[in-house]
Scaffold this motif. Structure first.
Motif, PDB file in Angstrom:
ATOM      1  N   MET A 116      32.599  -9.782  46.515  1.00  0.00           N
ATOM      2  CA  MET A 116      31.778  -8.960  45.470  1.00  0.00           C
ATOM      3  C   MET A 116      30.319  -9.873  44.950  1.00  0.00           C
ATOM      4  O   MET A 116      29.439  -9.190  45.186  1.00  0.00           O
ATOM      5  N   ILE A 117      30.545 -10.961  45.106  1.00  0.00           N
ATOM      6  CA  ILE A 117      29.498 -12.217  44.770  1.00  0.00           C
ATOM      7  C   ILE A 117      28.222 -11.740  46.027  1.00  0.00           C
ATOM      8  O   ILE A 117      27.036 -11.639  45.712  1.00  0.00           O
ATOM      9  N   ARG A 118      28.753 -11.337  47.133  1.00  0.00           N
ATOM     10  CA  ARG A 118      27.822 -11.176  48.331  1.00  0.00           C
ATOM     11  C   ARG A 118      27.027  -9.945  48.192  1.00  0.00           C
ATOM     12  O   ARG A 118      26.325  -9.867  49.023  1.00  0.00           O
ATOM     13  N   ASP A 119      27.222  -8.954  47.465  1.00  0.00           N
ATOM     14  CA  ASP A 119      26.738  -7.517  47.344  1.00  0.00           C
ATOM     15  C   ASP A 119      25.274  -7.975  46.458  1.00  0.00           C
ATOM     16  O   ASP A 119      24.626  -7.004  46.795  1.00  0.00           O
ATOM     17  N   ILE A 120      25.193  -8.827  45.975  1.00  0.00           N
ATOM     18  CA  ILE A 120      23.801  -8.943  45.253  1.00  0.00           C
ATOM     19  C   ILE A 120      22.804  -9.248  46.096  1.00  0.00           C
ATOM     20  O   ILE A 120      22.671  -9.923  47.216  1.00  0.00           O
ATOM     21  N   THR A 121      21.916  -8.142  46.322  1.00  0.00           N
ATOM     22  CA  THR A 121      20.893  -8.038  47.264  1.00  0.00           C
ATOM     23  C   THR A 121      19.443  -8.887  46.462  1.00  0.00           C
ATOM     24  O   THR A 121      18.591  -9.304  47.412  1.00  0.00           O
ATOM     25  N   ILE A 122      19.374  -8.759  45.318  1.00  0.00           N
ATOM     26  CA  ILE A 122      18.030  -9.340  44.885  1.00  0.00           C
ATOM     27  C   ILE A 122      17.788 -10.876  45.158  1.00  0.00           C
ATOM     28  O   ILE A 122      18.888 -11.417  45.313  1.00  0.00           O
ATOM     29  N   GLY A 123      16.685 -11.037  45.652  1.00  0.00           N
ATOM     30  CA  GLY A 123      16.507 -12.185  45.972  1.00  0.00           C
ATOM     31  C   GLY A 123      16.526 -12.686  47.571  1.00  0.00           C
ATOM     32  O   GLY A 123      16.761 -13.864  47.921  1.00  0.00           O
ATOM     33  N   GLN A 124      17.169 -11.705  48.316  1.00  0.00           N
ATOM     34  CA  GLN A 124      17.513 -11.933  49.675  1.00  0.00           C
ATOM     35  C   GLN A 124      16.371 -11.388  50.505  1.00  0.00           C
ATOM     36  O   GLN A 124      15.599 -10.583  50.290  1.00  0.00           O
ATOM     37  N   TYR A 125      16.488 -12.057  51.859  1.00  0.00           N
ATOM     38  CA  TYR A 125      15.501 -11.620  52.627  1.00  0.00           C
ATOM     39  C   TYR A 125      16.170 -10.269  53.452  1.00  0.00           C
ATOM     40  O   TYR A 125      17.077 -10.490  53.827  1.00  0.00           O
ATOM     41  N   TYR A 126      15.080  -9.412  53.800  1.00  0.00           N
ATOM     42  CA  TYR A 126      15.628  -8.419  54.570  1.00  0.00           C
ATOM     43  C   TYR A 126      14.718  -8.406  55.967  1.00  0.00           C
ATOM     44  O   TYR A 126      13.423  -8.168  55.871  1.00  0.00           O
ATOM     45  N   PRO A 127      15.145  -8.964  56.950  1.00  0.00           N
ATOM     46  CA  PRO A 127      14.475  -9.071  58.310  1.00  0.00           C
ATOM     47  C   PRO A 127      13.823  -7.796  58.921  1.00  0.00           C
ATOM     48  O   PRO A 127      14.581  -6.807  59.039  1.00  0.00           O
ATOM     49  N   ALA A 128      12.653  -7.617  58.988  1.00  0.00           N
ATOM     50  CA  ALA A 128      12.089  -6.556  59.766  1.00  0.00           C
ATOM     51  C   ALA A 128      10.653  -6.924  60.251  1.00  0.00           C
ATOM     52  O   ALA A 128      10.078  -7.816  59.632  1.00  0.00           O
ATOM     53  N   LYS A 129       9.968  -5.987  60.697  1.00  0.00           N
ATOM     54  CA  LYS A 129       8.812  -6.434  61.305  1.00  0.00           C
ATOM     55  C   LYS A 129       7.741  -5.407  60.638  1.00  0.00           C
ATOM     56  O   LYS A 129       7.323  -4.336  61.344  1.00  0.00           O
ATOM     57  N   SER A 130       7.184  -5.700  59.575  1.00  0.00           N
ATOM     58  CA  SER A 130       6.237  -4.930  58.821  1.00  0.00           C
ATOM     59  C   SER A 130       4.930  -5.783  58.730  1.00  0.00           C
ATOM     60  O   SER A 130       5.177  -7.088  58.645  1.00  0.00           O
ATOM     61  N   ILE A 131       4.032  -4.894  58.232  1.00  0.00           N
ATOM     62  CA  ILE A 131       2.584  -5.861  57.922  1.00  0.00           C
ATOM     63  C   ILE A 131       3.160  -6.793  56.558  1.00  0.00           C
ATOM     64  O   ILE A 131       2.467  -7.581  56.561  1.00  0.00           O
ATOM     65  N   LEU A 132       4.034  -6.139  55.895  1.00  0.00           N
ATOM     66  CA  LEU A 132       4.124  -6.921  54.481  1.00  0.00           C
ATOM     67  C   LEU A 132       5.017  -8.152  54.782  1.00  0.00           C
ATOM     68  O   LEU A 132       4.839  -9.210  54.090  1.00  0.00           O
ATOM     69  N   HIS A 133       5.751  -8.080  55.655  1.00  0.00           N
ATOM     70  CA  HIS A 133       6.446  -9.380  56.342  1.00  0.00           C
ATOM     71  C   HIS A 133       5.557 -10.484  56.624  1.00  0.00           C
ATOM     72  O   HIS A 133       5.789 -11.654  56.675  1.00  0.00           O
ATOM     73  N   ARG A 134       4.482  -9.861  57.454  1.00  0.00           N
ATOM     74  CA  ARG A 134       3.594 -10.856  57.945  1.00  0.00           C
ATOM     75  C   ARG A 134       2.622 -11.389  57.013  1.00  0.00           C
ATOM     76  O   ARG A 134       1.814 -12.504  57.342  1.00  0.00           O
ATOM     77  N   LEU A 135       2.391 -10.844  55.946  1.00  0.00           N
ATOM     78  CA  LEU A 135       1.483 -11.327  54.743  1.00  0.00           C
ATOM     79  C   LEU A 135       1.776 -12.732  54.433  1.00  0.00           C
ATOM     80  O   LEU A 135       2.660 -13.041  54.441  1.00  0.00           O
ATOM     81  N   ASP A 136       0.627 -13.249  54.254  1.00  0.00           N
ATOM     82  CA  ASP A 136       0.722 -14.965  53.547  1.00  0.00           C
ATOM     83  C   ASP A 136       1.542 -14.784  52.244  1.00  0.00           C
ATOM     84  O   ASP A 136       1.258 -13.819  51.462  1.00  0.00           O
TER      85      ASP A 136
END
Ligand SMILES: Nc1ncnc2c1ncn2[C@@H]1O[C@H](COP(=O)(O)OP(=O)(O)OP(=O)(O)O)[C@@H](O)[C@H]1O
Ligand SMILES: [Mg+2]
Lengths: 274, 294
Positions: A1-21
């Motif tokens: 149950m505790i593991r379902d919390i997605t707030i504050g987690q990283y979602y790996p993907a290759k996007s321009i947003l991921h690459r921003l400083d």
């Protein structure tokens, strides 16, 4: 149950947003959150919504995944909405139930508040979805660096944050293990009133704390053994350097804030009571 | 050959404290240890639980400093405060619990932690990280989270983190104690590879005797003292004594010892299965031949 919390987690993907400083993302998120409180009209919400949709598309994080992150705060949302709905007394009365009444001002406030909260959560979780914990702490460290002059231990705080982030999953797993072990011994966490349940948590917390302290001790030793001696004289494997896209992002967020304030305040769009 | 590590009459006492933090006595964990390790050697330290192995290991990295006596690491006295960081850089340390020694949230960032602390320039950090991860065979995991790795892989990352600091000597304190057999093999193979490729001095602390058959020299500790020292063959030939120090002597060695006692001409200190098989089969063919002759 505790593991379902997605707030504050990283979602790996290759996007321009991921690459921003990370600094850009931190500053922009903050500006976006503040911007939500700088207008009170539907035109402003339209701009904020369009901007958010654009950012979500850019982030390549699935919409469903983002919505899932809202689940844990639904209760909070409902409470806010209900309070706003019934407590505002100005304006025309729309519905009357028993002693409570919903007025136009109340409805407007409730809807606006709900939208703001949802956008606030989505906006900030988009930042954590697209930024690794390490980048985040690096970003915070860099942004807060001026505070070093007034003797705020910025590096130490950032290091603490990143260690905490590394150990959250480990401690969650451990909590799970201890709970199962205690349940196997007949512990009951599900029944009883709130005080009884709180008491049932003690046999979980004690071993958890003992183990956390042991880990902290070990980790401190391992860090010292690897020559850690605070931030002084330390170099960075991944130093933060602004690139062209980061400057472009700063310009974009500035344009957005200007637009949302201008349109939100001066475009006289009105739909029904909103 | 240069002395990599040398201890002289090393004594260490833990302080016992009461609830208010007052010292109420001491307990001696190391009691007059003299050890001499040459550059490039593979040294093993064996001992039962509580024999003082970890306490000894922590002296090689200046995490603890002697109560009495001296420890030199690469010619530096660990008691000198100004040598502290040099000592820690020349003797890297790998600990028992793989989870509690990985600091980074991404494998490559953890390996970069040591070089960052040493003030190595950014470009060189990247180079070192890549090289060290390659040396332990974990390069393809560089972007992974350490939490998703197996125990053996985590230990290899921890080793890479030490290798990236380019130490002359690596001290491993029971690196395999929390691993399954597969993980243990992985880690030992990695250590072996480092010895061959990087020529680092290795000090392996363990209570699994099987892990030390390749060592140049073995020290056996008990109650804070070195009670036996010698080559693996010398040590393994004294089965009774090893049992007395509560060490788990490998099955092969015990079997060989029993056979020897029954009068079979088997040399003392058999270390490997193949060795014993060789001995027995040569005896057997030899025995048959004499039987036919008579
Ligand atoms: N922090 C400490 N404070 C007080 N006494 C300690 C401390 N750490 C270890 N000791 C004691 O020192 C002795 C040697 O402990 P040490 O941890 O060095 O043994 P070890 O050979 O590494 O054992 P193990 O195989 O369990 O790791 C033990 O008697 C232990 O109880
Ligand atoms: Mg130990």
């Amino acid at each position: 149950m505790i593991r379902d919390i997605t707030i504050g987690q990283y979602y790996p993907a290759k996007s321009i947003l991921h690459r921003l400083d990370p600094r850009v993302k931190l500053v922009s998120t903050l500006l976006y959150l503040v911007s939500l409180f700088l207008f009170r009209s539907i035109a402003g919400y339209l701009v904020a919504t369009l901007f958010l949709i654009g950012i979500i598309r850019l982030s390549r994080v699935p919409f469903g995944y983002i919505v899932k992150g809202l689940k844990p705060v639904i209760m909070l949302l409902m409470i806010t909405v209900v309070f706003n709905l019934f407590l505002k007394k100005e304006g025309e009365v729309l519905v009357h139930i028993w002693r409570l009444s919903i007025t136009t001002a109340g409805l407007r406030n409730a809807v606006y508040m709900a939208i703001r909260l949802i956008y606030l959560i989505i906006g900030s979780s988009l930042m954590t979805f697209t930024t690794t914990p390490n980048e985040l702490t690096d970003g915070i460290e860099a942004l807060l660096n001026p505070l070093n002059k007034i003797r705020v231990p910025v590096h130490e705080v950032a290091m603490m944050m990143s260690i905490a982030l590394r150990f959250i999953p480990i401690l969650l797993e451990e909590t799970d293990k201890i709970m199962k072990a205690q349940q196997a011994r007949g512990a009951d966490f599900e029944s009883g009133n709130i005080i009884q349940r709180a008491k049932a948590m003690i046999p979980i917390l004690v071993p958890l704390f003992v183990s956390a302290f042991r880990r902290a001790n070990d980790l401190a030793m391992a860090m010292e053994a690897r020559c850690y001696r605070g931030g002084e004289g330390r170099t960075k494997m991944k130093p933060l350097r602004y690139k062209g896209r980061d400057r472009a992002a700063y310009v974009m967020i500035a344009v957005y804030v200007a637009a949302v304030v201008a349109i939100g305040r001066y475009v006289p769009l009105k739909i029904w009571i909103f | 050959m240069m002395d990599m590590i040398q201890t002289e009459k090393l004594i260490f006492e833990y302080e016992k404290r009461d609830e208010d933090g007052n010292v109420i006595g001491t307990s001696r964990a190391i009691d007059g240890v003299d050890i001499d390790v040459k550059e490039g050697q593979f040294i093993a330290v064996l001992g039962h639980n509580g024999s003082g192995k970890s306490t000894f290991a922590k002296h090689l990295n200046a995490i603890l400093v002697p109560t009495d006596g001296t420890v030199w690491v690469d010619g530096r006295d660990t008691k000198e405060p100004e040598e502290l960081w040099n000592v820690r850089q020349s003797a890297g340390m790998v600990f028992q619990n793989p989870d509690n020694q990985i600091i980074g949230t991404v494998v490559e960032e953890d390996v970069g932690f040591g070089p960052e602390n040493l003030g190595v320039p950014t470009d060189e950090i990247w180079q070192r990280v890549e090289e060290s991860l390659k040396a332990v065979g974990m390069l393809s995991y560089r972007h992974h989270s350490p939490n998703k790795l197996s125990g053996g892989q985590k230990q290899r990352v921890a080793i890479a983190g030490v290798v990236a600091m380019e130490p002359k000597c690596i001290v491993l304190d029971e690196p395999t104690a929390m691993l399954d057999p597969v993980g243990r093999k992985e880690v030992l193979k990695t250590v072996q590879r480092l010895r061959e490729e990087k020529k680092v001095t290795v000090i392996l602390i363990t209570h699994y005797m099987e892990e030390v058959v390749d060592a140049d020299k073995i020290y056996v500790m008990d109650h804070g003292k070195v009670v036996m020292e010698g080559t693996p063959r010398e040590i393994f030939s004294q089965v009774e004594k090893l049992k007395q120090y509560r060490l788990d002597v490998p099955q092969v060695t015990i079997l060989a010892d029993e056979l020897k006692k029954r009068g079979l001409g088997i040399p003392a200190g058999i270390l490997r299965k193949e060795e014993l098989a060789e001995c027995i089969s040569s005896q057997y063919t030899h025995g048959n031949r004499t039987g036919m002759d008579g």
